[in-house]
Design a protein around this motif. Structure first.
Motif, short mmCIF file in Angstrom:
data_model
loop_
_atom_site.label_atom_id
_atom_site.label_comp_id
_atom_site.label_asym_id
_atom_site.label_seq_id
_atom_site.Cartn_x
_atom_site.Cartn_y
_atom_site.Cartn_z
N UNK A 146 -2.87 12.76 12.91
CA UNK A 146 -2.22 13.75 12.05
C UNK A 146 -0.73 13.75 12.35
N UNK A 147 0.08 13.98 11.32
CA UNK A 147 1.53 14.03 11.53
C UNK A 147 2.12 15.31 10.94
N UNK A 169 6.61 3.50 7.80
CA UNK A 169 6.33 3.83 9.20
C UNK A 169 4.85 3.86 9.53
N UNK A 170 4.02 4.06 8.50
CA UNK A 170 2.58 4.15 8.70
C UNK A 170 1.87 3.21 7.72
N UNK A 171 0.74 2.69 8.15
CA UNK A 171 -0.02 1.78 7.30
C UNK A 171 -0.84 2.56 6.27
N UNK A 172 -1.30 1.89 5.28
CA UNK A 172 -2.15 2.51 4.27
C UNK A 172 -3.43 3.04 4.91
N UNK A 173 -3.81 4.27 4.58
CA UNK A 173 -5.03 4.90 5.09
C UNK A 173 -5.05 5.07 6.61
N UNK A 174 -3.87 5.21 7.23
CA UNK A 174 -3.81 5.32 8.69
C UNK A 174 -3.89 6.77 9.18
N UNK A 226 -0.43 6.77 2.86
CA UNK A 226 -0.75 6.74 4.29
C UNK A 226 -2.02 7.50 4.64
N UNK A 227 -2.46 8.42 3.75
CA UNK A 227 -3.63 9.24 4.05
C UNK A 227 -4.94 8.50 3.78
#
Length: 215
Positions: A42-43, A103-108, A142-143
């Motif tokens: 979570x971010x 900064x984040x991958x897909x579905x990360x 990213x979610x």
């Protein structure tokens, strides 16, 4: 909210690179490597002084969290807390929230928290609002499919705008409150930010929503 410059911030960051990422361009898909355990991630975009994210991490050791800030002075204050707490499920990130898909991958990511973001009230600044469609597109990227976006603000105009923006984007709302602190069910699990605590005492109503993207 712009914080005063912290002369000690840079040195603290450089001395604790195991707790904070300052060059995250190579991190998409690899964030779990910075934590002791691989757990749902979570971010919080815009962590301020860190009260919310540190308490959230303490209460939920089964999850991993990233406190994200663009201001060096702000992230240094969060880092100061984390140096003392040494929470194994909390990492910090010094970066701009406009670049999430880099900064984040897909579905990360399992969830995104937006707490008391800058309302950017002028129409010409609409694209800077963290609930503008270009930001929503990045959150969706990213979610995970069952991931969610949680949003709190004391600004009624921003909240109304966000409801419309998310609805137009095709999001579904799981929870909505126009007065979070007087909602017994939702407030029971609420963790206050520094800003929220200060302004709720002055009588400001806290608006809250939790939403997901349609898949």
């Amino acid at each position: 909210m712009r914080l005063r410059n912290k002369p000690w911030a840079k040195d603290m960051i450089n001395d604790n690179l195991d707790l904070i990422a300052v060059q995250p361009e190579n991190m998409p898909g690899k964030w779990q490597d910075r934590f002791e355990k691989k757990q749902p991630l979570f971010i919080e975009v815009g962590s301020g002084k860190g009260k919310f994210i540190t308490e959230l991490a303490q209460q939920n050791p089964q999850n991993n969290y990233i406190a994200m800030e663009v201001q060096e002075g702000a992230i240094a204050l969060v880092l100061k807390k984390q140096v003392e707490l040494k929470l194994p499920n909390l990492q910090l990130l010094l970066a701009n929230g406009a670049d999430l898909s880099d900064l984040f991958a897909e579905n990360e990511v399992a969830g995104v928290y937006l707490n008391f973001s800058d309302p950017w009230p002028k129409t010409r600044h609409e694209k800077r609002r963290l609930t503008y469609k270009s930001f929503l597109k990045q959150y969706q990227y990213i979610l995970k499919d069952d991931g969610y976006l949680q949003f709190k603000t004391d600004n009624q105009g921003l909240f109304e705008y966000s409801l419309i923006s998310m609805n137009n984007f095709g999001m579904k709302f799981d929870e909505i409150s126009l007065d979070l602190h007087n909602d017994e069910v939702l407030n029971a699990k609420n963790i206050e930010t520094e800003y929220e605590k200060k302004f709720s005492k002055k009588g400001f109503r806290i608006n809250y929503l939790k939403a997901q993207f349609e898949n």
